[in-house]
Write a protein that holds these residues in place. Sequence first.
Motif, short mmCIF file in Angstrom:
data_model
loop_
_atom_site.label_atom_id
_atom_site.label_comp_id
_atom_site.label_asym_id
_atom_site.label_seq_id
_atom_site.Cartn_x
_atom_site.Cartn_y
_atom_site.Cartn_z
N GLY A 212 0.79 -1.22 0.00
CA GLY A 212 0.00 0.00 0.00
C GLY A 212 0.83 1.27 0.00
O GLY A 212 0.30 2.38 0.08
N ARG A 213 2.14 1.10 -0.12
CA ARG A 213 3.08 2.23 -0.02
C ARG A 213 2.79 3.35 -1.01
O ARG A 213 2.95 4.51 -0.68
CB ARG A 213 4.47 1.68 -0.30
N ASP A 214 2.38 2.99 -2.21
CA ASP A 214 2.15 4.02 -3.23
C ASP A 214 0.67 4.31 -3.44
O ASP A 214 0.27 4.91 -4.43
CB ASP A 214 2.78 3.59 -4.56
N LEU A 215 -0.15 3.85 -2.50
CA LEU A 215 -1.60 4.05 -2.63
C LEU A 215 -2.07 5.04 -1.58
O LEU A 215 -1.53 5.09 -0.48
CB LEU A 215 -2.33 2.71 -2.41
N SER A 216 -3.09 5.81 -1.90
CA SER A 216 -3.67 6.67 -0.87
C SER A 216 -4.94 6.05 -0.31
O SER A 216 -5.38 6.39 0.77
CB SER A 216 -3.93 8.07 -1.41
N SER A 217 -5.55 5.12 -1.05
CA SER A 217 -6.73 4.44 -0.51
C SER A 217 -6.72 2.98 -0.91
O SER A 217 -6.44 2.64 -2.06
CB SER A 217 -8.02 5.11 -0.99
N PHE A 218 -6.98 2.12 0.05
CA PHE A 218 -7.11 0.69 -0.23
C PHE A 218 -7.81 0.00 0.93
O PHE A 218 -7.97 0.59 2.00
CB PHE A 218 -5.74 0.03 -0.49
#
Lengths: 376, 376
Positions: A212-218
């Motif tokens: 999830g490092r490069d995600l803002s929502s998951f």
Amino acid sequence: MTGARQPLGIGDVRRHHLSVVLGELVDRGPRSRAALAQRTGLTKATVSALVADLLDRGLVEELATPPAGRVGRPAIDVAASAGHVAGLGLAVDVDHVAAGVVDLTGRVRVLHRRPSDNRAARLGTVLDRLRRVAARALGDAEAEGMACVGGALSLPGLVDPAGTLLVAPNLGWTAIAGDDLVARLGLPAGIAVTLDNEANLAARAELRFGAGRDLSSFVHVSAGVGIGAGVVLDGRLVRGAHGFAGELGHVVVDRTGRPCACGSRGCLETIAGSAADASSDAVAAALAAALRSVVQIIDPQAILLGGSLAGRGDDFAAAVGDRLQGAALSARWPCDVRPARLGPDAALIGAASVALDAVVADPTLVPRRSPADRTA
Amino acid sequence: MTGARQPLGIGDVRRHHLSVVLGELVDRGPRSRAALAQRTGLTKATVSALVADLLDRGLVEELATPPAGRVGRPAIDVAASAGHVAGLGLAVDVDHVAAGVVDLTGRVRVLHRRPSDNRAARLGTVLDRLRRVAARALGDAEAEGMACVGGALSLPGLVDPAGTLLVAPNLGWTAIAGDDLVARLGLPAGIAVTLDNEANLAARAELRFGAGRDLSSFVHVSAGVGIGAGVVLDGRLVRGAHGFAGELGHVVVDRTGRPCACGSRGCLETIAGSAADASSDAVAAALAAALRSVVQIIDPQAILLGGSLAGRGDDFAAAVGDRLQGAALSARWPCDVRPARLGPDAALIGAASVALDAVVADPTLVPRRSPADRTA
């Protein structure tokens, strides 16, 4: 609108700037002071002063001079320090207790895991087991010169916003204040530990150090006997008003299905939990049905399949994704479904990162070291 | 983790302080400079300077001296100004176009609504209708001495994060860039208008001025032919990665139910949408089933029933709440279900508040007035 507006003082601004610089190094890796200045918009002089402060707290370190070959004075890179400050992760699950120490770069430096049937044991017995692995982990960390500044205890249950364990059904624990529980672990003074839900902590770990490092929502699905989820929006974990956001296992996927321990029927958990022993296809279909509701309600960038689901690999994730896209609305703007990255210790890493996040948010939590320490 | 960390400059701190003071007045009503200082932690001298700045921008006003009876110099209250700055709300729905002007205190000062069957009309015809009501609303606002600083256009469709209308099925509109659409309205220069989804804007209005004012998390259900929802967490609207968070109408509540226009079966909308013409009991049951998923996933403080559901009153909301609590997990920590407060113009008010929120977040967006203006 509830107002969280607060004025800023000079100290706040300095803390904020220290946090900006340390956060850059933690999130994006080593770089020169000049690169930090460019990236943050601060002047080089300000960055140098901030780095000096962070060096003094043992939070960053200077890397050895890069290989020659460039003309002029070589730029020395600064990096988040793996050597001094660490977070303590503790975990109790139905079949084990564990304690781990994680450094600022996200590496698990110490890990003690002890299999044990905690469903059959009294609370005191389980806490004794946890106390022993915690003491060993802290001893190992100290031997490596690392200081744990705090952490969290991961539990398979609902923890309210005040840090009280409301219920952990599979352990048979109910209504335990976090402070009382932590006090029984006999941790050294200065190591503050809070309680949190296993699925929340695993999501937190994937956010900071994993898929999830490069995600803002998951949404990170954490599957075992039960199925929980950690919901991350705008880069932050959603806990819910009562602490039970992410109870994906109790989304109903078949109104006429099997009774669930929660009192309802056809919850996701009754089909896709490990105790249900269902075929891979049935698990994928039930997951997709529950995730359809997730997508309709919060429309995350991605679904990360963790816990026992991560081991099912890319093909299984793709199968869930295909079924999810069968739903018309999401077909046009698909939600990415993929395995999580950190494996079975995600919750433990997340527990340790609670303390690390606090340090990144406010580096002044870690005191400056005395001159004697600095030369050591 | 995506980093939004930014350093703060001196100008940012001043802007932030102006925002703190104006936000207090907008959220909590008139108060003295001394009370503002106490509440915000700023010094009285700082508050006085900030209030002088806000007075100069026409954003606050001094209230008449309170009645006598207290000894000493009477404290003069400061209030958010209802007289100068306003937001423009525009709306196109299947059966009407509307334009309204809302002041900083949330009052609708001007409202023009024109019934029209927009399903049967060409895009250009609908925009002509909207252009006319918008021009009348702006004319009325100007006559009252109010300046619209911007606003939004409410649409019954999906709007992506870049402000493009992806699809408005009931209008037959697809893929229209916000800027192109707004350009055809011929608004005066300086009035920036963005597109947003009707359900999002209605939730935003309830958050700032209605039933969500004292809540930090809620889901506002906006029911009509379709059923949308606005999801508010931590006092902020959740838009989703593709802009379709809150598509509650397409949460499946009966896998074997009627086919839905979206391609799926048994979506909430097929039972509880106004076109389904179902009994009140059936609507309550279907809503509760869909809301159970909402509660399990994000655990909001409350559910607000808006649109046509608000008119069903407290008894209906209680019936939905009872059925929702029938689900075991939420039974112990119930989610409050109640009617929304702002009625059929909620989305219009929310559209206007987009501009008002921007001004509260950064009061320097409104220029200082010249000395001549101030004496007027």
